[in-house]
Design a protein around this motif. Structure first.
Motif, PDB file in Angstrom:
ATOM      1  N   PRO A  48       0.895  -1.314  -0.101  1.00  0.00           N
ATOM      2  CA  PRO A  48      -0.046  -0.017   0.042  1.00  0.00           C
ATOM      3  C   PRO A  48       0.679   1.523  -0.100  1.00  0.00           C
ATOM      4  O   PRO A  48       0.290   2.163   0.230  1.00  0.00           O
ATOM      5  CB  PRO A  48      -0.733  -0.266   1.351  1.00  0.00           C
ATOM      6  N   TYR A  49       2.087   1.118  -0.198  1.00  0.00           N
ATOM      7  CA  TYR A  49       2.954   2.426  -0.033  1.00  0.00           C
ATOM      8  C   TYR A  49       3.239   3.175  -0.990  1.00  0.00           C
ATOM      9  O   TYR A  49       3.408   4.267  -1.184  1.00  0.00           O
ATOM     10  CB  TYR A  49       4.410   1.884   0.442  1.00  0.00           C
ATOM     11  N   MET A  50       2.989   2.615  -2.425  1.00  0.00           N
ATOM     12  CA  MET A  50       2.825   3.138  -3.535  1.00  0.00           C
ATOM     13  C   MET A  50       1.911   2.478  -4.567  1.00  0.00           C
ATOM     14  O   MET A  50       2.082   1.201  -4.711  1.00  0.00           O
ATOM     15  CB  MET A  50       4.399   3.093  -4.452  1.00  0.00           C
ATOM     16  N   SER A  51       0.784   3.143  -4.861  1.00  0.00           N
ATOM     17  CA  SER A  51      -0.575   2.552  -5.440  1.00  0.00           C
ATOM     18  C   SER A  51      -0.143   2.073  -6.773  1.00  0.00           C
ATOM     19  O   SER A  51       0.658   2.890  -7.543  1.00  0.00           O
ATOM     20  CB  SER A  51      -1.628   3.496  -5.146  1.00  0.00           C
ATOM     21  N   ILE A 105      16.590  11.996   4.640  1.00  0.00           N
ATOM     22  CA  ILE A 105      15.422  12.582   4.706  1.00  0.00           C
ATOM     23  C   ILE A 105      15.426  14.139   4.743  1.00  0.00           C
ATOM     24  O   ILE A 105      14.710  14.888   4.193  1.00  0.00           O
ATOM     25  CB  ILE A 105      14.598  12.060   5.936  1.00  0.00           C
ATOM     26  N   GLU A 106      16.536  14.726   5.603  1.00  0.00           N
ATOM     27  CA  GLU A 106      16.703  16.028   5.761  1.00  0.00           C
ATOM     28  C   GLU A 106      17.066  16.837   4.295  1.00  0.00           C
ATOM     29  O   GLU A 106      16.411  17.611   3.908  1.00  0.00           O
ATOM     30  CB  GLU A 106      17.814  16.334   6.746  1.00  0.00           C
ATOM     31  N   ALA A 107      17.909  16.081   3.527  1.00  0.00           N
ATOM     32  CA  ALA A 107      18.183  16.519   2.297  1.00  0.00           C
ATOM     33  C   ALA A 107      16.931  16.484   1.385  1.00  0.00           C
ATOM     34  O   ALA A 107      16.717  17.355   0.336  1.00  0.00           O
ATOM     35  CB  ALA A 107      19.334  15.525   1.825  1.00  0.00           C
ATOM     36  N   ASP A 156      -0.625  10.000  -4.418  1.00  0.00           N
ATOM     37  CA  ASP A 156      -0.763   9.055  -3.194  1.00  0.00           C
ATOM     38  C   ASP A 156      -0.671  10.073  -2.182  1.00  0.00           C
ATOM     39  O   ASP A 156      -1.215   9.718  -1.049  1.00  0.00           O
ATOM     40  CB  ASP A 156       0.350   8.008  -3.083  1.00  0.00           C
ATOM     41  N   TYR A 157       0.107  10.939  -1.985  1.00  0.00           N
ATOM     42  CA  TYR A 157       0.546  11.581  -0.875  1.00  0.00           C
ATOM     43  C   TYR A 157       0.287  13.229  -0.728  1.00  0.00           C
ATOM     44  O   TYR A 157       0.667  13.860   0.101  1.00  0.00           O
ATOM     45  CB  TYR A 157       2.118  11.438  -0.678  1.00  0.00           C
ATOM     46  N   LYS A 158      -0.385  13.591  -1.848  1.00  0.00           N
ATOM     47  CA  LYS A 158      -0.794  15.297  -2.037  1.00  0.00           C
ATOM     48  C   LYS A 158       0.491  15.889  -1.736  1.00  0.00           C
ATOM     49  O   LYS A 158       1.545  15.756  -2.295  1.00  0.00           O
ATOM     50  CB  LYS A 158      -1.982  15.337  -1.279  1.00  0.00           C
ATOM     51  N   ASN A 159       0.244  17.125  -0.969  1.00  0.00           N
ATOM     52  CA  ASN A 159       1.318  17.642  -0.676  1.00  0.00           C
ATOM     53  C   ASN A 159       2.395  17.184   0.534  1.00  0.00           C
ATOM     54  O   ASN A 159       3.306  17.837   1.044  1.00  0.00           O
ATOM     55  CB  ASN A 159       0.934  19.086  -0.341  1.00  0.00           C
ATOM     56  N   ASP A 160       2.067  15.820   1.136  1.00  0.00           N
ATOM     57  CA  ASP A 160       2.745  15.470   2.197  1.00  0.00           C
ATOM     58  C   ASP A 160       4.142  14.900   1.750  1.00  0.00           C
ATOM     59  O   ASP A 160       4.198  13.544   1.789  1.00  0.00           O
ATOM     60  CB  ASP A 160       1.967  14.703   2.936  1.00  0.00           C
ATOM     61  N   ALA A 191       6.920  14.956   3.217  1.00  0.00           N
ATOM     62  CA  ALA A 191       7.597  14.280   4.274  1.00  0.00           C
ATOM     63  C   ALA A 191       6.976  12.669   4.260  1.00  0.00           C
ATOM     64  O   ALA A 191       7.889  12.109   4.577  1.00  0.00           O
ATOM     65  CB  ALA A 191       7.358  15.115   5.546  1.00  0.00           C
ATOM     66  N   ASN A 192       5.859  12.416   4.319  1.00  0.00           N
ATOM     67  CA  ASN A 192       5.492  11.245   4.447  1.00  0.00           C
ATOM     68  C   ASN A 192       5.821  10.386   3.135  1.00  0.00           C
ATOM     69  O   ASN A 192       6.478   9.358   3.549  1.00  0.00           O
ATOM     70  CB  ASN A 192       3.749  11.261   4.278  1.00  0.00           C
ATOM     71  N   TYR A 193       5.957  10.786   2.118  1.00  0.00           N
ATOM     72  CA  TYR A 193       6.310   9.839   0.802  1.00  0.00           C
ATOM     73  C   TYR A 193       7.756   9.524   1.063  1.00  0.00           C
ATOM     74  O   TYR A 193       8.022   8.607   0.959  1.00  0.00           O
ATOM     75  CB  TYR A 193       6.230  10.982  -0.372  1.00  0.00           C
ATOM     76  N   VAL A 194       8.631  10.528   1.637  1.00  0.00           N
ATOM     77  CA  VAL A 194      10.112  10.396   1.744  1.00  0.00           C
ATOM     78  C   VAL A 194      10.175   9.347   2.921  1.00  0.00           C
ATOM     79  O   VAL A 194      11.082   8.409   2.812  1.00  0.00           O
ATOM     80  CB  VAL A 194      10.912  11.787   2.030  1.00  0.00           C
ATOM     81  N   ASN A 195       9.494   9.552   4.017  1.00  0.00           N
ATOM     82  CA  ASN A 195       9.596   8.517   5.318  1.00  0.00           C
ATOM     83  C   ASN A 195       8.991   7.171   4.799  1.00  0.00           C
ATOM     84  O   ASN A 195       9.778   6.074   4.996  1.00  0.00           O
ATOM     85  CB  ASN A 195       8.770   9.009   6.132  1.00  0.00           C
ATOM     86  N   VAL A 196       7.967   7.044   3.974  1.00  0.00           N
ATOM     87  CA  VAL A 196       7.391   5.766   3.314  1.00  0.00           C
ATOM     88  C   VAL A 196       8.546   5.125   2.526  1.00  0.00           C
ATOM     89  O   VAL A 196       9.045   3.894   2.680  1.00  0.00           O
ATOM     90  CB  VAL A 196       6.191   5.905   2.868  1.00  0.00           C
ATOM     91  N   PHE A 197       9.311   5.815   1.870  1.00  0.00           N
ATOM     92  CA  PHE A 197      10.381   5.305   0.849  1.00  0.00           C
ATOM     93  C   PHE A 197      11.423   4.598   1.804  1.00  0.00           C
ATOM     94  O   PHE A 197      12.009   3.408   1.308  1.00  0.00           O
ATOM     95  CB  PHE A 197      10.840   6.443   0.067  1.00  0.00           C
ATOM     96  N   MET A 198      11.735   5.465   2.591  1.00  0.00           N
ATOM     97  CA  MET A 198      12.952   4.869   3.545  1.00  0.00           C
ATOM     98  C   MET A 198      12.503   3.700   4.357  1.00  0.00           C
ATOM     99  O   MET A 198      13.266   3.127   4.756  1.00  0.00           O
ATOM    100  CB  MET A 198      13.510   6.072   4.336  1.00  0.00           C
ATOM    101  N   ASN A 199      11.350   3.778   4.928  1.00  0.00           N
ATOM    102  CA  ASN A 199      11.011   2.688   5.816  1.00  0.00           C
ATOM    103  C   ASN A 199      10.594   1.572   5.191  1.00  0.00           C
ATOM    104  O   ASN A 199      10.190   0.339   5.659  1.00  0.00           O
ATOM    105  CB  ASN A 199       9.926   3.271   6.870  1.00  0.00           C
TER     106      ASN A 199
END
Ligand SMILES: [Fe+2]
Length: 258
Positions: free
Chosen positions: A59-62, A160-162, A215-219, A221-229
């Motif tokens: 469910p992380y990338m539709s 994530i900061e980058a 999937d993430y609209k303007n979020d 940060a959520n997209y980047v964290n999901v990518f890493m996790n």
């Protein structure tokens, strides 16, 4: 503890000159005779398929997100590149890596550069993810991350900061720097990638809005964290790192050199 984050930007474009081949030591399979011949080839580069089914990252990338990103955006770069190459025989026979370095033109990109780089970037992006991804790197890659960043947690925070401080569209990369013989986090704008500086990419994250908006609209940060996790493929990165070490010596020689 140390880490590196460099922001590297492209500059303006110019036309191909007859001196181009003398500026680069890139062994494209082309001859001077070939340059003068009219070719009838109508397609040059194909659209590679991601190495998993299009719904495999849910469910992380539709599936819808992958279908649009790969099937529309990525395909569009391939088709646009082929249209441009069709008009310019000078690039016939180049691999994608060669084409990127040639069209980057020492920081003065040619018109074909953006499409060529985006084709390569997206191939690399799909292969930087896997179903069941995330977790932590293994073996020598984890050891090198610990050595170059202090710990995996520090590396992850810096990556994530980058990503969250990248201005506009672009990419975040974990690379092995040939020159510095260490891992580094690199930001690039638009289509630019680390190949143009001869660095060796291990992971690439697409931060164009088309990569996450559905999937993430303007979020972001959520997209980047999901990518890493949950998405990043440390298996792919480990394989790339192993191959890279054929070109970059990261330690003392294991076999004495006479
Ligand atoms: Fe993209």
């Amino acid at each position: 503890m140390s880490w590196c984050c460099c922001n590297r930007l492209s500059t303006s474009s110019s036309s191909v000159t007859s001196d181009l081949w003398r500026q680069f030591n890139v062994p494209c399979r082309i001859s001077n005779v070939g340059l003068r011949q009219k070719r009838s080839v109508s397609a040059y580069y194909g659209l590679k398929t991601p190495p998993y089914k299009l719904d495999a990252l849910e469910p992380y990338m539709s599936q819808s997100m992958v279908e649009i990103h790969w099937g529309d955006h990525h395909r569009g770069y391939v088709e646009s590149l082929n249209k441009q190459i069709e008009k310019n025989d000078i690039f016939y026979g180049c691999t994608m890596d060669e084409l990127i370095k040639l069209t980057y033109n020492n920081g003065n990109p040619l018109p074909e550069f953006s499409d060529a780089a985006q084709v390569w970037n997206h191939d690399f992006f799909w292969e930087s993810m896997q179903p069941g991804g995330g977790d932590i790197p293994k073996l020598g890659l984890l050891q090198q991350i610990d050595k170059d960043f202090g710990s995996f947690t520090i590396f992850k925070d810096k990556f994530i900061e980058a990503a969250l401080t990248l201005f506009g569209s672009g990419w975040i990369w974990l690379v092995l720097s040939r020159e510095e013989k260490r891992l580094a986090i690199i930001k690039t704008s638009n289509a630019v990638n680390p190949l143009v500086w001869n660095d060796i990419p291990l992971i690439g994250l697409d931060l164009w809005e088309h990569a996450y908006y559905l999937d993430y609209k303007n979020d972001k940060a959520n997209y980047v964290n999901v990518f890493m996790n949950h998405l990043v493929s440390w298996d792919a990165a480990l394989g790339r790192m192993a191959r890279a070490q054929a070109f970059v010596n990261l330690g003392e020689p294991k076999i004495p050199v006479a």
